[in-house]
Design an enzyme around this catalytic site. Sequence first.
Site, mmCIF file in Angstrom:
data_model
loop_
_atom_site.group_PDB
_atom_site.id
_atom_site.type_symbol
_atom_site.label_atom_id
_atom_site.label_comp_id
_atom_site.label_asym_id
_atom_site.label_seq_id
_atom_site.Cartn_x
_atom_site.Cartn_y
_atom_site.Cartn_z
ATOM 1 N N LYS A 22 55.475 29.463 10.510
ATOM 2 C CA LYS A 22 54.415 30.307 11.086
ATOM 3 C C LYS A 22 53.874 31.237 10.009
ATOM 4 O O LYS A 22 54.572 31.548 9.027
ATOM 5 C CB LYS A 22 54.910 31.117 12.283
ATOM 6 N N ASP A 149 61.503 36.134 16.092
ATOM 7 C CA ASP A 149 60.361 35.213 16.066
ATOM 8 C C ASP A 149 60.580 33.965 16.924
ATOM 9 O O ASP A 149 59.670 33.150 17.066
ATOM 10 C CB ASP A 149 60.088 34.735 14.627
#
Length: 306
Positions: A22, A149
Amino acid sequence: MTSPPAPSVTSSPSITVFAPAKINLILRILDRRADGYHNLWSIMQTVAIQDELRIRLSPDCQHIRLGCDSQTLAADHTNLVYKAAAAVLDRAGKTVGLEIELKKRIPMGAGLGGGSSDAAATIIGLNRLLGLGYSEQQLSEIGQFLGSDVSFFFHAPSAVVSGRGEVVKPIALDGLRWVVLINPGFGIETRWAYHELAATRQSVRALSENQEELNRRTQLDWTQLGSAAENDFEDPVFAKHGALREIKRTLLTCGAEMALLSGSGATVFGIFKDERDARRTQAHFHGDKQLKTFAVPTCSHALTVQ
Ligand code: C5P
């Protein structure tokens, strides 16, 4: 009559999950909470650098065996993949043997969420392999305590993330982009970056009007991100690692629409409209052998299971 062959490891049910990296297109770090974590506000996007996980039910053992092709990552109970698998089995009340092979492609300590993505991929893979039928909400409940995350990856490819990282609102981000990622070859510890930020900033800045506007949307395009894009970790991290500021400058000079530190670093990325410009920019960094460089498209789909 001959009896059927005993189940062998190679014929046992298995599944492959691709775990993407990401980037944070915006990362705002807000107030410190009573639990010691910080509230954050971020727009996150997956990009096509992917770890690969192969998970196999193992009939001849009752524990988790993890193998990994990286020399620098421990393949034991401290690994997030192991922890994620154990958390799923615990929640499901199952005792089964698992063989997991992890192929690492995402740089580590890089602000690219590799460990969290691997954990999410393990949970998604086991949900499918064991036929558990958990919802995204239930998957997130299992994953959120493994890392801040992890929850995002259940809602990939694009999402607004808040709270400690566990409040995730999927969004549609219209249009594909090419991303040039420059990793300096050293890692930055997230805990250190939070500490440094808290020690060096005067006060917590509220979200800008642009960011508040983006927060209300469920669909946006890349041009709307430009003026709102920032990462609160840049000041403290660039102060210690000036080379990262230089990488950002170079990406912008090469024509990036925007360039930012990802997460708490150490990777810096630039966003490009087309592949040719992205590859030309990547080539610009080839001379420096310390760097790991990538030119990849943004992902337009959730984590893939095969
Ligand atoms: O959850 P994760 O392992 O990524 O967090 C690493 C460290 O970063 C935490 O121990 C904490 O010090 C800091 N952190 C924080 N607030 C967050 C996420 C992480 O303070 N929202």
